[in-house]
Write an enzyme that holds these catalytic residues in place. Structure first.
Site, PDB file in Angstrom:
ATOM      1  N   GLU A   1       0.830  -1.195   0.000  1.00  0.00           N
ATOM      2  CA  GLU A   1       0.000   0.000   0.000  1.00  0.00           C
ATOM      3  C   GLU A   1       0.868   1.250   0.000  1.00  0.00           C
ATOM      4  OE1 GLU A   1      -4.152  -1.463   2.034  1.00  0.00           O
ATOM      5  OE2 GLU A   1      -2.663  -0.566   3.354  1.00  0.00           O
TER       6      GLU A   1
ATOM      7  N   CYS B   1       6.006  -6.453   7.419  1.00  0.00           N
ATOM      8  CA  CYS B   1       6.961  -5.799   8.308  1.00  0.00           C
ATOM      9  C   CYS B   1       7.603  -6.839   9.213  1.00  0.00           C
ATOM     10  CB  CYS B   1       6.265  -4.734   9.149  1.00  0.00           C
ATOM     11  SG  CYS B   1       7.402  -3.731  10.142  1.00  0.00           S
TER      12      CYS B   1
ATOM     13  N   CYS C   1       0.619  -0.798  16.010  1.00  0.00           N
ATOM     14  CA  CYS C   1       0.633  -0.600  14.555  1.00  0.00           C
ATOM     15  C   CYS C   1       0.022  -1.794  13.847  1.00  0.00           C
ATOM     16  CB  CYS C   1       2.073  -0.383  14.089  1.00  0.00           C
ATOM     17  SG  CYS C   1       2.240  -0.182  12.300  1.00  0.00           S
TER      18      CYS C   1
END
Length: 409
Positions: free
Chosen positions: A118, A138, A145
């Site tokens: 994204e 990630c 998050c």
């Protein structure tokens, strides 16, 4: 909010036959492509310059548009390469004008469906900021998050990082002779739609150091995309050994995802802190190459209700940062499905900001942007899963239809 799904998934046959794109390549990468098709070494530097100008300044999508290159070479290039950009699987437009693109990178073979990431564009009165991703998923697990709940798939290649800016400029009409889409932000000073870049999308940029460094080299080249290094900010959760090299080799602005003033709390919010504690992180910041009042470090601090938002923590934050030219961005927490955190009350955020400001630090409260499309800070990933499921279904249908033909070949 509007959602548009475009660019259907590639079929299995198309995946096998797809030619590589030259978009996003470095100068040396373009030289290698020219060598592959037999362009003499003494001619390559000139040809690289021509390709560079057409690809990055004009944003052309067809080799035939490169009128300064001979017809024969244009034909050779078209036979072996493309100028394709990543496909935009979905575009969402927030009520505040923020745009989020779900991009699928070109697949590399019959068993690779192409990574999806994204990218977010945030229009403001004085700038247009593009938030780019450096990894698919990630490697970190920051508890506040949403991106951190998605496992790391792989690092993005240099070309894939650069391509995010190319897609943004293409869709915003930000290349010469391109018209912007209806409702797009138009700079009032005649400047570019995308004037600033932040590496704050999916992933930890300093765990993809080489890819990010080379992408910044392409983005800042004054013969093409031509963004100044002071307009690029690399945000890290605190990969201490790479902070010095970031300043030395990239010379960009630095942002630190701090979010806590005590190691015990930061260990929970940003688990990387267990490896690189606050003391070591701030020491690396004090030694950041080029650090000055004109090149301050931005410290990002997400405001979590009852977790890190007390007056005492505001005063400790000021004490920790003493002597570091800094700006402190206070970020109202952006909720996502399943989170255990809440955003601090507004009067608590204002009180925290006042303490920091009175100590001599700029402490702007970042206005949440794109919350309605889950494009705000810390929210990237969410809607992707639903949209990806739809894209995967399309891909599976395409592959099922193409399978007999591929087998016959």
């Amino acid at each position: 909010m509007t959602v548009s799904v475009s660019a259907p998934a590639a079929s299995a046959a198309e995946t096998v036959l797809r030619r590589p794109s030259l978009v996003g390549r470095t100068r040396s990468g373009l030289a290698e492509a020219l060598a592959e098709i037999g362009v003499p070494e003494k001619e390559r530097r000139m040809r690289v310059g021509q390709l560079w100008n057409w690809i990055y300044h004009y944003g052309v999508r067809e080799f035939d548009a490169m009128t300064t290159i001979g017809k024969g070479l244009r034909g050779e290039l078209a036979e072996h390469f493309t100028l394709d950009l990543p496909s935009v699987t979905a575009e969402q437009v927030s009520t505040d004008g923020t745009r989020k693109w779900l991009m699928r990178m070109p697949s590399t073979g019959p068993h690779d469906r192409g990574a999806e990431i994204e990218c977010v564009y945030i229009p403001e009165v004085d700038r247009g900021t593009l938030c780019v991703s450096s990894q698919v998923g990630c490697t970190l697990t920051c508890t506040f998050c949403h991106t951190g709940t998605q496992r790391l798939v792989r690092n993005l290649k240099t070309e894939e990082i650069v391509a995010q800016l190319m897609v943004a400029r293409d869709r915003l009409g930000d290349f010469p002779n391109r018209k912007p889409p209806e409702g797009a932000f138009v700079p009032n000073d005649g400047g570019r739609f995308v004037s600033n870049i932040v590496f704050m999308g999916m992933g930890e940029p300093l765990y993809n150091f080489d890819g990010v460094r080379d992408a910044i080299g392409v983005i800042t080249d004054d013969q093409g995309l031509s963004l100044g290094r002071r307009r690029i900010t690399v945000s890290t959760s605190g990969v201490v050994p790479q902070i010095g090299p970031l300043g030395e080799e990239m010379g960009t602005m630095l942002a630190i995802s701090l979010h806590a003033v005590r190691d015990d709390l930061r260990n929970e919010l940003v688990p990387l802190n267990k490896k690189y504690p606050i003391k070591d992180l701030l020491e690396a910041c004090r030694n950041y190459p080029g650090l000055s009042n004109a090149k301050r470090i931005t410290f990002e601090y997400v405001m979590l209700k009852g977790v890190n938002d007390s007056d005492a923590e505001a005063r400790e934050l000021v004490r920790l940062l003493k002597g570091i030219p800094a700006k402190i961005n206070l970020i109202p927490f952006n909720p996502w499905p399943g989170t255990k955190y809440e955003c601090s009350d507004w009067d608590r955020i204002e009180r925290f900001s006042e303490i920091v400001f009175r100590a001599g630090y700029a402490s702007p409260v970042r206005t949440p942007r794109g919350r309605d499309i889950l494009a705000a800070c810390g929210q990237l990933k969410s809607e992707t899963e639903k949209l990806s499921a739809r894209a995967r279904l399309m891909l599976e249908q395409e592959e099922a239809q193409a399978a007999p033909a591929v087998a016959a070949e």
